[in-house]
Motif scaffolding. Structure first.
Motif, PDB file in Angstrom:
ATOM      1  N   LEU A  36     -32.185  -5.648  19.903  1.00 48.26           N
ATOM      2  CA  LEU A  36     -32.848  -4.684  19.019  1.00 48.26           C
ATOM      3  C   LEU A  36     -33.680  -3.662  19.794  1.00 48.26           C
ATOM      4  N   ASP A  37     -34.273  -4.076  20.895  1.00 46.78           N
ATOM      5  CA  ASP A  37     -35.129  -3.153  21.646  1.00 46.78           C
ATOM      6  C   ASP A  37     -34.378  -2.416  22.760  1.00 46.78           C
ATOM      7  N   ALA A  38     -33.063  -2.622  22.871  1.00 46.50           N
ATOM      8  CA  ALA A  38     -32.275  -1.950  23.911  1.00 46.50           C
ATOM      9  C   ALA A  38     -31.898  -0.539  23.476  1.00 46.50           C
ATOM     10  N   GLU A  39     -31.737   0.330  24.463  1.00 50.43           N
ATOM     11  CA  GLU A  39     -31.288   1.689  24.185  1.00 50.43           C
ATOM     12  C   GLU A  39     -29.770   1.666  23.985  1.00 50.43           C
ATOM     13  N   VAL A  40     -29.315   2.174  22.861  1.00 48.60           N
ATOM     14  CA  VAL A  40     -27.887   2.166  22.528  1.00 48.60           C
ATOM     15  C   VAL A  40     -27.237   3.392  23.155  1.00 48.60           C
ATOM     16  N   PRO A  41     -26.164   3.220  23.959  1.00 50.95           N
ATOM     17  CA  PRO A  41     -25.515   4.376  24.580  1.00 50.95           C
ATOM     18  C   PRO A  41     -24.749   5.214  23.555  1.00 50.95           C
ATOM     19  N   ASP A  42     -24.636   6.514  23.820  1.00 47.27           N
ATOM     20  CA  ASP A  42     -23.899   7.413  22.936  1.00 47.27           C
ATOM     21  C   ASP A  42     -22.401   7.131  22.989  1.00 47.27           C
ATOM     22  N   GLN A  43     -21.910   6.737  24.176  1.00 44.52           N
ATOM     23  CA  GLN A  43     -20.487   6.449  24.343  1.00 44.52           C
ATOM     24  C   GLN A  43     -20.307   5.047  24.890  1.00 44.52           C
ATOM     25  N   TRP A  44     -19.149   4.467  24.548  1.00 41.68           N
ATOM     26  CA  TRP A  44     -18.796   3.116  24.975  1.00 41.68           C
ATOM     27  C   TRP A  44     -17.316   3.128  25.321  1.00 41.68           C
ATOM     28  N   ASP A  45     -16.911   2.489  26.403  1.00 43.96           N
ATOM     29  CA  ASP A  45     -15.493   2.441  26.761  1.00 43.96           C
ATOM     30  C   ASP A  45     -14.747   1.536  25.797  1.00 43.96           C
ATOM     31  N   CYS A  46     -13.647   2.038  25.236  1.00 43.89           N
ATOM     32  CA  CYS A  46     -12.841   1.258  24.295  1.00 43.89           C
ATOM     33  C   CYS A  46     -12.232   0.065  25.027  1.00 43.89           C
ATOM     34  N   PRO A  47     -12.411  -1.157  24.520  1.00 47.92           N
ATOM     35  CA  PRO A  47     -11.846  -2.319  25.212  1.00 47.92           C
ATOM     36  C   PRO A  47     -10.323  -2.401  25.113  1.00 47.92           C
ATOM     37  N   ARG A  48      -9.718  -1.668  24.191  1.00 39.39           N
ATOM     38  CA  ARG A  48      -8.257  -1.735  24.032  1.00 39.39           C
ATOM     39  C   ARG A  48      -7.521  -0.730  24.900  1.00 39.39           C
ATOM     40  N   CYS A  49      -8.019   0.524  24.951  1.00 41.31           N
ATOM     41  CA  CYS A  49      -7.276   1.552  25.688  1.00 41.31           C
ATOM     42  C   CYS A  49      -8.073   2.189  26.823  1.00 41.31           C
ATOM     43  N   GLY A  50      -9.377   1.964  26.899  1.00 35.60           N
ATOM     44  CA  GLY A  50     -10.187   2.494  27.988  1.00 35.60           C
ATOM     45  C   GLY A  50     -10.723   3.894  27.770  1.00 35.60           C
ATOM     46  N   LEU A  51     -10.344   4.542  26.669  1.00 36.10           N
ATOM     47  CA  LEU A  51     -10.868   5.877  26.390  1.00 36.10           C
ATOM     48  C   LEU A  51     -12.334   5.782  25.984  1.00 36.10           C
TER      49      LEU A  51
END
Length: 114
Positions: free
Chosen positions: A48-63
């Motif tokens: 809850l107290d962590a900073e959430v990134p704007d982008q995340w690497d897709c675990p299925r395709c890597g985009l």
């Protein structure tokens, strides 16, 4: 017959008393939705107290995946492989290259006595 000191069917952390009482309370978490350009959906969890990134690497395709389902981030541009010579040609002109080559050849000829 095997040795009498073998422990069979157990592994580290197994047993009847393994739970939150042993490990402690887990941190409160929140799940965040991400979508990639291929439409894949992933929901990693963060403290809850962590900073959430704007982008995340897709675990299925890597985009790269973003939080807006209707406007996912574009795919990263792949840079083609460049040789050492290609990097040198970016930094130096043809005339500079010829001058350096002539200088190196002159030093070589001087060493070999030609």
């Amino acid at each position: 017959m095997t040795g009498g000191n073998a422990i069979r069917g157990t592994r580290v952390g197994s047993g009847p008393a393994v739970g939150e009482a042993e490990r402690g309370e887990s941190a409160p978490r929140k799940r965040v939705d991400y979508w990639c350009a291929n439409g894949h959906h992933s929901t990693p969890s963060f403290a809850l107290d962590a900073e959430v990134p704007d982008q995340w690497d897709c675990p299925r395709c890597g985009l790269p995946a973003g939080q807006d389902r209707n406007d996912p981030p574009p795919a990263r541009r792949n840079e083609p492989f460049k040789s050492h010579l290609a990097y040198v040609k970016e930094r130096r002109s043809e005339e500079d290259g010829m001058a350096i080559l002539d200088e190196a050849l002159a030093k070589l000829r001087e060493r070999t006595g030609r």
